[in-house]
Design a protein around this motif. Structure first.
Motif, PDB file in Angstrom:
ATOM      1  N   TYR A 222       5.209  42.433  -3.075  1.00 37.46           N
ATOM      2  CA  TYR A 222       5.563  42.460  -4.491  1.00 37.46           C
ATOM      3  C   TYR A 222       4.367  42.034  -5.332  1.00 37.46           C
ATOM      4  N   CYS A 223       4.274  42.621  -6.525  1.00 37.46           N
ATOM      5  CA  CYS A 223       3.178  42.318  -7.448  1.00 37.46           C
ATOM      6  C   CYS A 223       3.749  41.951  -8.809  1.00 37.46           C
ATOM      7  N   PRO A 224       3.868  40.656  -9.121  1.00 39.10           N
ATOM      8  CA  PRO A 224       4.205  40.270 -10.494  1.00 39.10           C
ATOM      9  C   PRO A 224       2.993  40.513 -11.389  1.00 39.10           C
TER      10      PRO A 224
ATOM     11  N   ARG B 216       4.945  47.557 -21.712  1.00 40.34           N
ATOM     12  CA  ARG B 216       6.179  46.864 -22.109  1.00 40.34           C
ATOM     13  C   ARG B 216       5.901  45.563 -22.854  1.00 40.34           C
ATOM     14  N   GLU B 217       4.651  45.092 -22.781  1.00 42.28           N
ATOM     15  CA  GLU B 217       4.236  43.834 -23.390  1.00 42.28           C
ATOM     16  C   GLU B 217       5.090  42.663 -22.893  1.00 42.28           C
ATOM     17  N   SER B 218       5.304  42.652 -21.585  1.00 39.32           N
ATOM     18  CA  SER B 218       6.075  41.575 -20.955  1.00 39.32           C
ATOM     19  C   SER B 218       5.751  41.560 -19.466  1.00 39.32           C
ATOM     20  N   PHE B 219       6.199  40.513 -18.797  1.00 37.59           N
ATOM     21  CA  PHE B 219       5.943  40.397 -17.367  1.00 37.59           C
ATOM     22  C   PHE B 219       6.975  41.202 -16.594  1.00 37.59           C
ATOM     23  N   ARG B 220       6.513  41.885 -15.564  1.00 34.04           N
ATOM     24  CA  ARG B 220       7.367  42.713 -14.725  1.00 34.04           C
ATOM     25  C   ARG B 220       7.022  42.464 -13.259  1.00 34.04           C
ATOM     26  N   LEU B 221       7.992  42.763 -12.393  1.00 35.37           N
ATOM     27  CA  LEU B 221       7.780  42.632 -10.958  1.00 35.37           C
ATOM     28  C   LEU B 221       7.762  44.031 -10.347  1.00 35.37           C
ATOM     29  N   PHE B 222       6.644  44.385  -9.700  1.00 32.56           N
ATOM     30  CA  PHE B 222       6.478  45.711  -9.120  1.00 32.56           C
ATOM     31  C   PHE B 222       6.477  45.608  -7.598  1.00 32.56           C
ATOM     32  N   ARG B 223       7.165  46.554  -6.946  1.00 32.92           N
ATOM     33  CA  ARG B 223       7.111  46.605  -5.495  1.00 32.92           C
ATOM     34  C   ARG B 223       5.911  47.453  -5.101  1.00 32.92           C
ATOM     35  N   ALA B 224       5.052  46.901  -4.267  1.00 30.75           N
ATOM     36  CA  ALA B 224       3.752  47.528  -4.006  1.00 30.75           C
ATOM     37  C   ALA B 224       3.875  48.901  -3.353  1.00 30.75           C
ATOM     38  N   ASP B 225       4.891  49.101  -2.506  1.00 33.19           N
ATOM     39  CA  ASP B 225       5.009  50.398  -1.841  1.00 33.19           C
ATOM     40  C   ASP B 225       5.469  51.499  -2.794  1.00 33.19           C
TER      41      ASP B 225
END
Length: 315
Positions: free
Chosen positions: A181-183, A189-198
């Protein structure tokens, strides 16, 4: 100066300079031009990636990565290194995986035969099990390097609404339950998001005028914040049987939420993000009658729909 010592110091000097001429090195080490040429040939034969150019602006260059000095390990330290890498064997992808494999291969080949055999036996006797995922994460190196340098990355992300282009500032990477995961701060979006790397289909480092100073000094800072501050919170209440408590203790997401009664049964009464209602409902679905969701109503409705769909399959 002995030749062995000169070669060692010569390698360190080359690492620092990156570009140099043989005459500069000969003068610096107090030896002849021909001696330096022979020394450079020997370093090249040992694997130091040297490249030479002729002409007025010619000289030697050090290609790609710098070479590090040799390090002496105790037997127990060598075994510990292989044990640490062995713990990662079930990850589908790792940052710098090819480089790590090559480094360990070089290291292994230069170990005494008895230590090689001990390492081989160790690998057959201990396993750090982690769910094996088929998804590849091809851009871990890019994301990690960008996070280290506090830069920005352009990504193509396969999200719930299809593939979109984003520019993000990665905080770092963490692995959980077999996924990376990559926070990150999303400039779109001008906000923090959590991205799944795959799910990152493409990534490259870019410059951006919209880049901001992130409030997190490390990935651990972000994890602590995400566990403490819930976005769009909803009340999550669950009643657990004795067996439900036992099973919940084995789940990383649930065990920190559990409260236990004197008779061994338990309950959960906490806040969860609204976006994770379905996730936690599905998690408890596997508990059967050992977990009863009391709130929120959306989770109860989700379970009822799953029961109805299951009942239709077994009429």
């Amino acid at each position: 100066m002995a030749k062995t010592q000169r070669l060692f110091e010569l390698m360190m000097t080359i690492n620092a300079k990156q570009k140099f001429t043989a005459r500069e090195l000969a003068q610096e080490f107090g030896v002849s031009y021909r001696t330096i040429l022979r020394d450079l040939d020997e370093l090249s034969a040992l694997g130091v990636p040297l490249y030479s150019e002729v002409g007025a602006n010619g000289g030697y260059y050090l290609l790609h990565d710098r070479m590090l000095p040799p390090i002496f390990f105790k037997e127990s330290e060598a075994v510990a290194m292989f044990l640490a890498y062995h713990s990662l064997q079930f990850f589908g992808a790792l940052p710098f995986q090819a480089e790590t494999d090559m480094a360990l291969k070089k290291f292994y080949q230069h170990l005494p035969e008895d230590i090689q055999k001990r390492i081989d036996r160790m690998k057959e006797r201990v396993v750090f099990w982690n769910p094996s995922r088929v998804q590849s994460s091809d851009y871990l190196n890019v994301i990690l390097e960008t996070a280290i340098e506090q830069g920005a990355t352009l990504i193509h992300y396969d999200g719930s609404e299809g593939i979109s282009e984003r520019t993000i500032q990665p905080i770092g990477l963490y692995s959980y339950n077999g996924f990376w995961y990559c926070p990150a701060y999303c400039l779109k979006r001008e906000s923090f998001r959590l991205f799944r790397a795959d799910r990152i289909q493409f990534a490259k480092r870019v410059s951006s005028e919209k880049k901001r100073d992130l409030p997190y000094r490390s990935i651990r800072d972000w994890i602590k914040w995400s566990e403490r501050d819930v976005i769009n919170p909803v009340l999550f209440k669950v009643d657990l049987t004795l067996e439900g408590v036992r099973r919940a203790k084995s789940d990383l997401d649930l065990r920190r939420m559990i409260r236990i009664r004197d008779d061994g049964t338990g309950w959960i009464n906490t806040q969860i993000p609204k976006t994770e209602i379905t996730y936690f409902a599905d998690l408890l679905w596997g508990f059967g009658t050992d977990a009863t969701i009391k709130e929120p109503s959306e989770a109860i409705l989700h379970i009822r729909r799953k029961i109805s769909a299951m009942a239709r399959l077994y009429r």
